[in-house]
Design an enzyme around this catalytic site. Sequence first.
Site, PDB file in Angstrom:
ATOM      1  N   SER A 125      -2.949  -0.921   7.086  1.00 53.23           N
ATOM      2  CA  SER A 125      -3.630  -0.869   8.313  1.00 53.23           C
ATOM      3  C   SER A 125      -3.485  -2.659   8.433  1.00 53.23           C
ATOM      4  O   SER A 125      -4.122  -3.020   8.185  1.00 53.23           O
ATOM      5  CB  SER A 125      -4.518  -0.227   8.730  1.00 53.23           C
ATOM      6  OG  SER A 125      -5.550  -0.516   7.718  1.00 53.23           O
ATOM      7  N   LYS A 173      -7.857  -5.556  -7.978  1.00 49.80           N
ATOM      8  CA  LYS A 173      -7.571  -6.022  -6.592  1.00 49.80           C
ATOM      9  C   LYS A 173      -9.557  -6.081  -6.074  1.00 49.80           C
ATOM     10  O   LYS A 173     -10.388  -5.504  -6.439  1.00 49.80           O
ATOM     11  CB  LYS A 173      -7.266  -5.390  -5.919  1.00 49.80           C
ATOM     12  CG  LYS A 173      -7.412  -5.346  -4.018  1.00 49.80           C
ATOM     13  CD  LYS A 173      -6.508  -6.118  -3.664  1.00 49.80           C
ATOM     14  CE  LYS A 173      -7.250  -6.056  -2.065  1.00 49.80           C
ATOM     15  NZ  LYS A 173      -6.444  -5.018  -1.470  1.00 49.80           N
ATOM     16  N   HIS A 207       0.444  -1.106  -0.263  1.00 44.95           N
ATOM     17  CA  HIS A 207       0.116  -0.195   0.674  1.00 44.95           C
ATOM     18  C   HIS A 207       0.641   1.116  -0.307  1.00 44.95           C
ATOM     19  O   HIS A 207       0.956   2.016   1.171  1.00 44.95           O
ATOM     20  CB  HIS A 207      -0.747  -0.721   1.254  1.00 44.95           C
ATOM     21  CG  HIS A 207      -1.980  -1.269   1.044  1.00 44.95           C
ATOM     22  ND1 HIS A 207      -2.611  -1.286   1.160  1.00 44.95           N
ATOM     23  CD2 HIS A 207      -1.756  -2.536   1.396  1.00 44.95           C
ATOM     24  CE1 HIS A 207      -3.291  -2.410   1.173  1.00 44.95           C
ATOM     25  NE2 HIS A 207      -3.237  -3.018   1.635  1.00 44.95           N
ATOM     26  N   GLY A 253      -5.750   1.708   5.041  1.00 50.41           N
ATOM     27  CA  GLY A 253      -6.875   2.342   6.582  1.00 50.41           C
ATOM     28  C   GLY A 253      -7.746   2.980   6.804  1.00 50.41           C
ATOM     29  O   GLY A 253      -8.101   3.356   4.996  1.00 50.41           O
ATOM     30  N   GLY A 254      -8.237   2.531   7.234  1.00 53.12           N
ATOM     31  CA  GLY A 254      -9.617   4.246   7.819  1.00 53.12           C
ATOM     32  C   GLY A 254     -10.475   3.131   8.722  1.00 53.12           C
ATOM     33  O   GLY A 254     -11.231   4.054   8.476  1.00 53.12           O
ATOM     34  N   GLU A 255      -9.821   2.171   8.609  1.00 51.56           N
ATOM     35  CA  GLU A 255     -10.918   1.369   9.909  1.00 51.56           C
ATOM     36  C   GLU A 255     -11.973   2.173  11.092  1.00 51.56           C
ATOM     37  O   GLU A 255     -12.616   1.559  11.161  1.00 51.56           O
ATOM     38  CB  GLU A 255     -11.060   0.267   9.407  1.00 51.56           C
ATOM     39  CG  GLU A 255     -10.749  -1.199   8.092  1.00 51.56           C
ATOM     40  CD  GLU A 255      -9.165  -1.055   8.029  1.00 51.56           C
ATOM     41  OE1 GLU A 255      -8.600  -1.907   6.910  1.00 51.56           O
ATOM     42  OE2 GLU A 255      -8.629   0.050   8.129  1.00 51.56           O
ATOM     43  N   TYR A 264     -11.764  -3.379  -2.519  1.00 49.62           N
ATOM     44  CA  TYR A 264     -12.465  -4.295  -1.738  1.00 49.62           C
ATOM     45  C   TYR A 264     -13.707  -4.374  -2.758  1.00 49.62           C
ATOM     46  O   TYR A 264     -14.432  -5.206  -2.655  1.00 49.62           O
ATOM     47  CB  TYR A 264     -12.623  -3.919  -0.868  1.00 49.62           C
ATOM     48  CG  TYR A 264     -11.897  -4.547   0.588  1.00 49.62           C
ATOM     49  CD1 TYR A 264      -9.914  -4.742  -0.185  1.00 49.62           C
ATOM     50  CD2 TYR A 264     -11.994  -4.497   1.662  1.00 49.62           C
ATOM     51  CE1 TYR A 264      -9.088  -5.250   0.959  1.00 49.62           C
ATOM     52  CE2 TYR A 264     -11.207  -5.379   2.736  1.00 49.62           C
ATOM     53  CZ  TYR A 264      -9.433  -5.054   2.073  1.00 49.62           C
ATOM     54  OH  TYR A 264      -8.714  -5.252   2.818  1.00 49.62           O
ATOM     55  N   ASP A 269       2.047  -6.644   2.456  1.00 56.32           N
ATOM     56  CA  ASP A 269       0.780  -6.612   3.058  1.00 56.32           C
ATOM     57  C   ASP A 269       1.628  -4.602   3.732  1.00 56.32           C
ATOM     58  O   ASP A 269       0.764  -4.177   4.501  1.00 56.32           O
ATOM     59  CB  ASP A 269      -0.286  -6.839   3.721  1.00 56.32           C
ATOM     60  CG  ASP A 269      -1.358  -5.990   3.559  1.00 56.32           C
ATOM     61  OD1 ASP A 269      -1.119  -5.073   3.292  1.00 56.32           O
ATOM     62  OD2 ASP A 269      -1.938  -6.528   4.655  1.00 56.32           O
ATOM     63  N   ARG A 275     -15.413  -6.840   5.825  1.00 61.34           N
ATOM     64  CA  ARG A 275     -15.477  -5.732   4.973  1.00 61.34           C
ATOM     65  C   ARG A 275     -15.385  -5.118   3.622  1.00 61.34           C
ATOM     66  O   ARG A 275     -15.285  -4.564   2.394  1.00 61.34           O
ATOM     67  CB  ARG A 275     -13.668  -4.801   5.479  1.00 61.34           C
ATOM     68  CG  ARG A 275     -13.909  -4.971   6.801  1.00 61.34           C
ATOM     69  CD  ARG A 275     -12.411  -4.585   6.682  1.00 61.34           C
ATOM     70  NE  ARG A 275     -11.711  -5.666   7.251  1.00 61.34           N
ATOM     71  CZ  ARG A 275      -9.717  -6.403   7.247  1.00 61.34           C
ATOM     72  NH1 ARG A 275      -9.148  -4.882   6.781  1.00 61.34           N
ATOM     73  NH2 ARG A 275      -9.543  -7.253   6.481  1.00 61.34           N
ATOM     74  N   ARG A 278      -3.721 -16.343   7.431  1.00 64.90           N
ATOM     75  CA  ARG A 278      -4.603 -15.362   8.221  1.00 64.90           C
ATOM     76  C   ARG A 278      -4.777 -16.311  10.071  1.00 64.90           C
ATOM     77  O   ARG A 278      -4.231 -15.895  10.602  1.00 64.90           O
ATOM     78  CB  ARG A 278      -5.673 -15.154   8.200  1.00 64.90           C
ATOM     79  CG  ARG A 278      -6.541 -14.221   9.081  1.00 64.90           C
ATOM     80  CD  ARG A 278      -7.726 -13.824   8.139  1.00 64.90           C
ATOM     81  NE  ARG A 278      -7.280 -13.107   6.994  1.00 64.90           N
ATOM     82  CZ  ARG A 278      -7.056 -11.564   7.309  1.00 64.90           C
ATOM     83  NH1 ARG A 278      -7.510 -10.269   8.337  1.00 64.90           N
ATOM     84  NH2 ARG A 278      -6.978 -10.475   5.889  1.00 64.90           N
ATOM     85  N   THR A 314      -9.331  -1.586   1.913  1.00 65.06           N
ATOM     86  CA  THR A 314     -10.153  -1.480   2.768  1.00 65.06           C
ATOM     87  C   THR A 314     -10.982  -0.298   1.883  1.00 65.06           C
ATOM     88  O   THR A 314     -12.232   0.710   1.327  1.00 65.06           O
ATOM     89  CB  THR A 314     -10.767  -1.194   3.705  1.00 65.06           C
ATOM     90  OG1 THR A 314     -10.495  -2.615   4.247  1.00 65.06           O
ATOM     91  CG2 THR A 314     -12.225  -1.217   5.144  1.00 65.06           C
TER      92      THR A 314
END
Length: 392
Positions: free
Chosen positions: A293, A162, A70, A75-77, A137, A289, A169, A233, A106
Site C-alpha cells: 500500500s 525488516k 509484498h 497495507g491496512g493503514e 516495522y 515495493d 509508523r 522518497r 506496517t
Amino acid sequence: MLLIENADLFSPAPLGLGTVSVVGGKISGIHPADSAKELRLHMERLCPEVTVLDAEGGKVLPGIIDRHVHFNGAGGEGGPRYRTPPLQLSAFVRAGVTSAVGLTGTDGTCRGLRDLLMKARGLEEEGLSTWILTGSYALPSPTLTGGVMDDLCLIDKVIGLKIALSDHRSAHPTVDELRRAVSEARVGGMLAGKAGTVCVHMGSEAPAFEPLLAAVDGTDIPLAQFAPTHVSRNEALLERAVEYGLRGGNLDITAAPGEKPVFGIPTRRAVKHLLAGGVSPERITLSSDGNGSMPRFDAEGKLAGMGIGPIESVLACILELMEDPEVGPEKAVGMATSHVADQLSLPHKGRIERGRDADILVLDDRNALRHVVAKGRVMMKDGSVLARGTFE
C-alpha cells in the site's frame, strides 16, 4: 533443453549478439551468433525436444530480482478494507520478475510471517525463486521461531530482517536497539551462510540515516549490513543518501518511472543524482515495493489517499535508464540483477553466465517484454503468459 538465438546480450555487461544454451534449468553456455545452427543440431542429437526462442536481435537481460515485494499482501493503514490481496504468479511474469524477496510492512500483527513463508513456498513451486525477510516495522521484531538468529539459521527461506526508521509508523528504535538488530542479523547470516541483510524502511522524519550510522559507530559491523529502502522518497532524504552511500552504505530506490511517478522522485533523476555525487553504481539497487500500500497523509498525519505499488515499475525504470547516456545499459540492468544478487549473497542469480540459473528476459524491437524464462522454464512466449498460479 533450451536455446535463445539471435540475442543482443546484456549480462548485465553488453556481450553483443550470441546464443544462450540452457540445460537442466542452468545456463550451459554463451555462444557466438554464427554457431547457432551447429549448436541446435548438436543439442537435438542429445535431446529430441529442444525449445528454441528467437530473440530476433532483441535485448536479452537477466531476470529481475525484486528485493522488496509484498507478495502476500500488505497495507491496512486505513483499516481492513485497505489490505492489499496476495499477488498471483502471472503478475510476476508480466513484470519480468523471476526472483522475489517477500516481506511484511506496517502490519506485522495480522500479516503473519507464517502466511508469508507459505506464500513464498507456493510461488517457488509455481516457478519463481523466492525468499523472505523476518520482522516488520515493529521492534522487538516478530519472528517465526522466537528470534532473528534462529529464523536465519533454521528456515531456508529467511535471508534477512525488516525494520522501519524515521517514519511515524515505525517503532522509533533507539541506537542500541538498532545495533542489537543488525548484530543478530549479521551473526545469524554468518552461521547460516546467508547475507543477513537488514532492510530498513526509510520514512521522512528528520533523523534520516543518522541512527544507522550511530548503530555501527565503534563496531566492526560494515554499514552495508543495512539496506535502506525508499531513499528517493523526497529531495531531503535523497540528498542525505549521497553522503550515506559515500560512507559505504547500500541504497535501494523504489522504482518510479516517468516524470510524475506515483511515489517519490523519478528514478532516472534519483539514480543520476547519486551517481553524480560519486556513489558507486554497485551500491544502488532498484525494487518495486510491489503490491504494497502507498498511503498519502496530510499535514496533520491523517490518511488522505491510498495507492498500490506496481510490481512492473522496475522493468520500466531499467528501460529508461538503459537509454540514458549518463547511466547506460550495464549500470541500469545491474541495479535490478547483479547488484541485488551480490548484496543478498545469491551466487546463482543476477547474471547471464555459464552455471547461473537460467532466469532470462527477452525484449522485442520496441523493448516490450516478449519471452520470460525462469529456472529454464518458459513462462512467457511471444508476449503471452504461459505460467499461471494454481488458482488463476
